[in-house]
Motif scaffolding. Structure first.
Motif, short mmCIF file in Angstrom:
data_model
loop_
_atom_site.label_atom_id
_atom_site.label_comp_id
_atom_site.label_asym_id
_atom_site.label_seq_id
_atom_site.Cartn_x
_atom_site.Cartn_y
_atom_site.Cartn_z
N CYS A 1 29.43 -14.73 -70.83
CA CYS A 1 28.03 -14.85 -71.27
C CYS A 1 27.76 -16.29 -71.70
CB CYS A 1 27.76 -13.96 -72.48
SG CYS A 1 28.36 -12.28 -72.31
N ILE A 2 26.67 -16.84 -71.20
CA ILE A 2 26.29 -18.20 -71.62
C ILE A 2 24.84 -18.16 -72.08
CG2 ILE A 2 26.08 -20.63 -70.96
CD1 ILE A 2 28.29 -20.24 -68.94
N ASP A 3 24.63 -18.35 -73.37
CA ASP A 3 23.27 -18.35 -73.92
C ASP A 3 22.94 -19.73 -74.47
OD1 ASP A 3 22.37 -15.56 -73.67
OD2 ASP A 3 24.10 -15.11 -74.93
N GLY A 4 21.66 -19.93 -74.73
CA GLY A 4 21.26 -21.20 -75.32
C GLY A 4 19.81 -21.51 -74.99
N PRO A 5 19.27 -22.55 -75.61
CA PRO A 5 17.86 -22.90 -75.38
C PRO A 5 17.63 -23.52 -74.00
CG PRO A 5 18.91 -24.55 -76.76
CD PRO A 5 19.92 -23.46 -76.56
N ALA A 6 16.36 -23.62 -73.64
CA ALA A 6 15.99 -24.22 -72.36
C ALA A 6 16.49 -25.66 -72.28
CB ALA A 6 14.47 -24.20 -72.21
N GLY A 7 17.01 -26.03 -71.14
CA GLY A 7 17.41 -27.41 -70.91
C GLY A 7 18.78 -27.79 -71.48
N LEU B 1 25.42 -22.60 -75.64
CA LEU B 1 25.28 -24.02 -75.29
C LEU B 1 24.06 -24.62 -75.95
CD1 LEU B 1 25.71 -24.67 -71.49
CD2 LEU B 1 27.21 -25.23 -73.38
N ASP B 2 24.25 -25.75 -76.58
CA ASP B 2 23.12 -26.40 -77.22
C ASP B 2 23.15 -27.90 -76.90
OD1 ASP B 2 20.84 -26.51 -78.66
OD2 ASP B 2 21.68 -25.72 -80.52
N ALA B 3 22.06 -28.56 -77.17
CA ALA B 3 21.99 -30.02 -77.06
C ALA B 3 20.75 -30.43 -77.85
CB ALA B 3 21.85 -30.45 -75.60
N SER B 4 20.68 -31.68 -78.24
CA SER B 4 19.54 -32.10 -79.06
C SER B 4 18.25 -31.95 -78.23
CB SER B 4 19.70 -33.56 -79.48
OG SER B 4 19.47 -34.39 -78.36
N PRO B 5 17.12 -31.69 -78.92
CA PRO B 5 15.86 -31.52 -78.18
C PRO B 5 15.54 -32.72 -77.29
CG PRO B 5 15.58 -30.83 -80.45
CD PRO B 5 16.95 -31.44 -80.35
N LEU B 6 15.82 -33.92 -77.78
CA LEU B 6 15.51 -35.12 -76.99
C LEU B 6 16.35 -35.18 -75.72
CD1 LEU B 6 13.78 -37.64 -76.95
CD2 LEU B 6 15.67 -38.87 -78.03
N GLU B 7 17.62 -34.87 -75.85
CA GLU B 7 18.52 -34.90 -74.70
C GLU B 7 18.13 -33.82 -73.68
OE1 GLU B 7 20.61 -36.90 -73.57
OE2 GLU B 7 21.70 -35.68 -72.09
N ARG B 8 17.74 -32.65 -74.18
CA ARG B 8 17.34 -31.58 -73.27
C ARG B 8 16.07 -31.97 -72.52
NH1 ARG B 8 16.00 -26.92 -75.86
NH2 ARG B 8 16.21 -27.63 -77.99
N ALA B 9 15.14 -32.63 -73.21
CA ALA B 9 13.90 -33.07 -72.57
C ALA B 9 14.23 -34.15 -71.52
CB ALA B 9 12.94 -33.62 -73.61
N ARG B 10 15.14 -35.04 -71.88
CA ARG B 10 15.52 -36.13 -70.97
C ARG B 10 16.13 -35.55 -69.68
NH1 ARG B 10 19.51 -39.72 -69.61
NH2 ARG B 10 21.04 -38.23 -70.39
N ARG B 11 16.99 -34.55 -69.84
CA ARG B 11 17.63 -33.93 -68.67
C ARG B 11 16.60 -33.27 -67.76
NH1 ARG B 11 22.60 -30.85 -71.67
NH2 ARG B 11 23.71 -32.70 -72.35
N SER C 1 26.35 -29.97 -76.15
CA SER C 1 26.59 -30.81 -74.96
C SER C 1 25.82 -32.13 -74.99
CB SER C 1 26.22 -30.02 -73.70
OG SER C 1 24.82 -29.89 -73.63
N THR C 2 25.25 -32.47 -76.16
CA THR C 2 24.42 -33.68 -76.22
C THR C 2 25.17 -34.90 -75.66
OG1 THR C 2 23.39 -32.79 -78.19
CG2 THR C 2 22.99 -35.11 -77.75
N ARG C 3 26.44 -35.03 -76.05
CA ARG C 3 27.19 -36.20 -75.60
C ARG C 3 28.26 -35.87 -74.58
NH1 ARG C 3 25.93 -36.96 -80.69
NH2 ARG C 3 24.59 -38.72 -81.14
N LEU C 4 28.13 -34.71 -73.94
CA LEU C 4 29.12 -34.32 -72.94
C LEU C 4 28.46 -34.23 -71.56
CD1 LEU C 4 30.85 -31.34 -74.83
CD2 LEU C 4 31.75 -33.66 -74.56
N SER C 5 29.26 -34.50 -70.53
CA SER C 5 28.71 -34.32 -69.19
C SER C 5 28.81 -32.83 -68.84
CB SER C 5 29.52 -35.14 -68.18
OG SER C 5 30.82 -34.57 -68.06
N LEU C 6 28.08 -32.44 -67.81
CA LEU C 6 28.12 -31.03 -67.41
C LEU C 6 29.54 -30.63 -67.03
CD1 LEU C 6 24.85 -30.97 -65.27
CD2 LEU C 6 25.18 -29.99 -67.53
N ALA C 7 30.24 -31.54 -66.35
CA ALA C 7 31.61 -31.24 -65.93
C ALA C 7 32.52 -31.04 -67.14
CB ALA C 7 32.13 -32.37 -65.05
N GLN C 8 32.30 -31.84 -68.19
CA GLN C 8 33.13 -31.69 -69.40
C GLN C 8 32.90 -30.34 -70.08
OE1 GLN C 8 31.75 -35.37 -71.21
NE2 GLN C 8 33.85 -36.12 -71.37
#
Ligand code: DC
Length: 222
Positions: free
Chosen positions: A8-14, A147-157, A204-211
């Motif tokens: 199971c993988i949950d988390g906010p959009a982006g 999975l989470d990441a900062s709002p700014l990073e998610r918007a950037r992605r 995952s704010t400072r991680l790559s998708l592969a990481q």
């Protein structure tokens, strides 16, 4: 024979859920299920048929009378069909994205989609991503990730993703829409976005998708 796992993988959009879930599924030879696509599929159908998005009864009836299925296409793409129509690209439009929230908060709709998701994972062997997979759909699953990441990073992605598709986009507008969706997902009375107490949280704010995928695979292999 050992039953294949449910991841199971949950988390906010982006937060990168789709790409990561796809990577993990491919690596482990499991089926990838994008639960958000089911909600989007129903939103697309409601808009297409001018169903009143404030009429919970009509939406639930529509959900009961809708057939949705995923199909892996030649070349590996995962497409979604609503009553036999391939709506893979239509469900990503801004209009559908905006209105999916209204569909997702209807109890009768969630009931139908919950059953659909449980059926898809009945035999195990799936990586399912969404908002309530670890809390509601498979609360007993062994592998749960948030999975989470900062709002700014998610918007950037999201900005880079849409730009790569040739869309004219504005970072500020995307950040605003994302914040709105976060708020609606988290404050919804039914099945809000919440991290399961036994989920492994990955920022995952400072991680790559592969990481991130590598971290998940390490947990599953342990
Ligand atoms: O993951 P996504 O952005 O494609 O999801 C679209 C919408 O569907 C989002 O607003 C939240 C909702 N959703 C949900 O309520 N529960 C899920 N399991 C998956 C998505």
């Amino acid at each position: 024979m050992k039953k294949k796992p449910i991841i199971c993988i949950d988390g906010p959009a982006g937060a990168g859920k789709s790409t990561i879930a796809r990577m993990v599924a491919r690596e482990l030879g499991l089926v990838y299920v994008d639960s958000g696509a089911l909600y989007r599929g129903l939103a697309w159908k409601a808009l297409e048929n001018h169903v009143n998005l404030h009429d919970a009864w009509a939406l639930a009836e529509m959900a009961k009378n809708t057939k949705m299925n995923f199909k892996t296409m030649e070349g590996g793409g995962n497409h979604i069909f609503v009553d036999g129509t391939d709506v893979t690209s239509q469900i990503r439009s801004e209009r559908v994205s905006f209105h999916t929230n209204e569909i997702a908060k209807v109890k009768g709709v969630r009931k139908v989609l919950n059953e659909m998701q449980k059926a898809l994972g009945k035999k195990g062997g799936v990586v399912m991503e969404g908002r309530d997979i670890g809390t509601r759909i498979f609360p007993k699953a062994k592998y749960k990730f948030f999975l989470d990441a900062s709002p700014l990073e998610r918007a950037r992605r999201r900005f880079l993703e849409l730009k790569a598709k040739g869309r004219r986009v504005n970072l500020e507008k995307i950040a605003h829409a994302l914040a709105q969706r976060d708020y609606k997902d988290k404050t919804r009375g039914i099945s809000p976005l919440r991290q399961a107490p036994d989920a492994v949280v990955i920022d995952s704010t400072r991680l790559s998708l592969a990481q991130v995928a590598k971290r998940i695979l390490k947990f599953v292999a342990a």
